[in-house]
Enzyme design. Sequence first.
Site, PDB file in Angstrom:
ATOM      1  N   GLU A  65      29.595  28.969  30.726  1.00 36.62           N
ATOM      2  CA  GLU A  65      28.269  28.526  31.746  1.00 36.62           C
ATOM      3  C   GLU A  65      28.693  28.512  33.098  1.00 36.62           C
ATOM      4  OE1 GLU A  65      25.032  27.933  31.780  1.00 36.62           O
ATOM      5  OE2 GLU A  65      25.377  27.384  33.898  1.00 36.62           O
ATOM      6  N   GLN A  66      28.191  29.321  34.098  1.00 34.06           N
ATOM      7  CA  GLN A  66      28.412  29.307  35.410  1.00 34.06           C
ATOM      8  C   GLN A  66      28.291  28.022  36.244  1.00 34.06           C
ATOM      9  OE1 GLN A  66      25.779  32.177  37.055  1.00 34.06           O
ATOM     10  NE2 GLN A  66      23.775  30.713  36.684  1.00 34.06           N
ATOM     11  N   ARG A  97      13.896  17.598  29.422  1.00 38.50           N
ATOM     12  CA  ARG A  97      14.971  18.933  29.373  1.00 38.50           C
ATOM     13  C   ARG A  97      16.418  18.328  29.198  1.00 38.50           C
ATOM     14  NH1 ARG A  97      13.290  24.322  30.693  1.00 38.50           N
ATOM     15  NH2 ARG A  97      11.159  24.369  30.665  1.00 38.50           N
ATOM     16  N   TYR A 134       1.998  14.937  30.885  1.00 38.06           N
ATOM     17  CA  TYR A 134       2.533  14.192  29.462  1.00 38.06           C
ATOM     18  C   TYR A 134       3.737  13.250  29.911  1.00 38.06           C
ATOM     19  CZ  TYR A 134       5.771  18.277  28.943  1.00 38.06           C
ATOM     20  OH  TYR A 134       6.695  19.410  29.365  1.00 38.06           O
ATOM     21  N   ASP A 192      15.879  33.755  26.879  1.00 40.17           N
ATOM     22  CA  ASP A 192      15.230  34.410  28.042  1.00 40.17           C
ATOM     23  C   ASP A 192      15.810  35.744  28.436  1.00 40.17           C
ATOM     24  OD1 ASP A 192      13.125  32.408  28.274  1.00 40.17           O
ATOM     25  OD2 ASP A 192      13.749  31.960  30.233  1.00 40.17           O
TER      26      ASP A 192
END
Length: 393
Positions: free
Chosen positions: A32-33, A106, A215, A295
Amino acid sequence: MRVPFLIIGGGIGGMTTALALAQAGFAVHIVEQASEFGEIGAGIQLAPNAIRILDQLGLSGAIERIVVRPKNLVFLDIDSGEHLATVDLADRFVERYGQSYSVLHRGDLLDALLDACRTQTNITLEPDKMVTGIANRENNTVVVDFADGTQYVCDAVVGADGLWSKTRTLLSDDDPICSAYVAYRGALPMREVTAPVENDDEIIWIGPNKHLVQYPIRGGHLYNQVAVFRSDRFDPAIARTEEWGTPDELDQHFGTACGQVRRSISQFKREKRWPMYDRAPLANWTVGRVTLLGDAAHPMLQYLAQGACQAIEDAECLTRFMVEHDGDVDEAFAAYQAERIPRTAQIQSVARIWGEIWHTEDPILRELRNRVFARDTTDHYVDLDWLYQTRVG
Ligand SMILES: Cc1cc2nc3c(=O)[nH]c(=O)nc-3n(C[C@H](O)[C@H](O)[C@H](O)COP(=O)(O)OP(=O)(O)OC[C@H]3O[C@@H](n4cnc5c(N)ncnc54)[C@H](O)[C@@H]3O)c2cc1C
């Protein structure tokens, strides 16, 4: 350094893939960068097709602790405040799909994935590691270069490196397509929320060229809000600049909205905005021993709330074929993309249309949409059976 199975990108797609493969017995290395694994401070909706897979990965306990399950999805007209439809997400929904519709933070989701990955001895997690180059070699290996000057030699690489994927450039020179829409989003403490929040409902206010989604998340302690609008200032020539979709446009667009929406918009933080991009479906995701996921493979507009759900489906599918093909990467990658490309291409297209229906300025189309919404039923979700009732495992 020799790294048999490399995943590029520690987002929801990469982390779920690492966990699924490791649980199936494959050793994986994930780079992961960013200097640490994490996600932005906003909410995410996960439909049954994704929750089902997280459940199979043994995450139901962790998810249970961080999830909110809205009882209803309520659509309202953003300007008049008129009620358009209520979709019942309670018992009959859960019975139909075997899982609930879930909303969560998230960061909480990524932490749950990270914790689960850390319990697997066959996963190596490496943050602060930015990929700068990827090349297939003739001897069925892939050479991956990093910004720190190091190089890995791999037998298989999964590019889960998001919308601006470096990995995808091996397969296509296409650019992300900017929709001229921009999102502002964030979560605020529930005690600061001015509108009543009933049954943990998810509220979607829709209208011409804009919408607002709200929400509760994190056990109801935070209220997540996403405001999206089409910028009149957008021009492809300035797409990568900050000159369009600005906070003053946010205020201007939502200035005509009903009072409750205007009050909600006044509580938004304005320092960061997310331009909305997708890409056209790609006919092939694999070159040599490199394939795409999430993505990087199928970025989509967020109107069906399926981008991350599809990345999670990718992870399950790739793992299933790695097992079925006994670790044969060529066969597994071929089978994976054969199953995944048609489905994700359909969702990419439908997401665009869904957005057009929400945002239409055409009064006739709006009237038609509202009539469909006004059907005397609360199970509108059956229109999405094809999306939520997927085969797993
Ligand atoms: C406003 C908005 C709302 C959304 N709401 C929903 C929703 O409710 N439900 C849903 O399912 N989806 C939703 N989505 C879509 C969802 O956020 C994405 O589809 C999902 O996060 C994609 O995950 P990913 O792992 O494929 O990519 P990413 O999350 O982008 O992760 C890619 C990772 O790769 C890393 N990386 C990139 N390049 C390199 C490199 N060269 N070297 C090393 N690492 C690299 C990045 O730092 C990043 O951590 C929404 C999107 C937006 C914009």
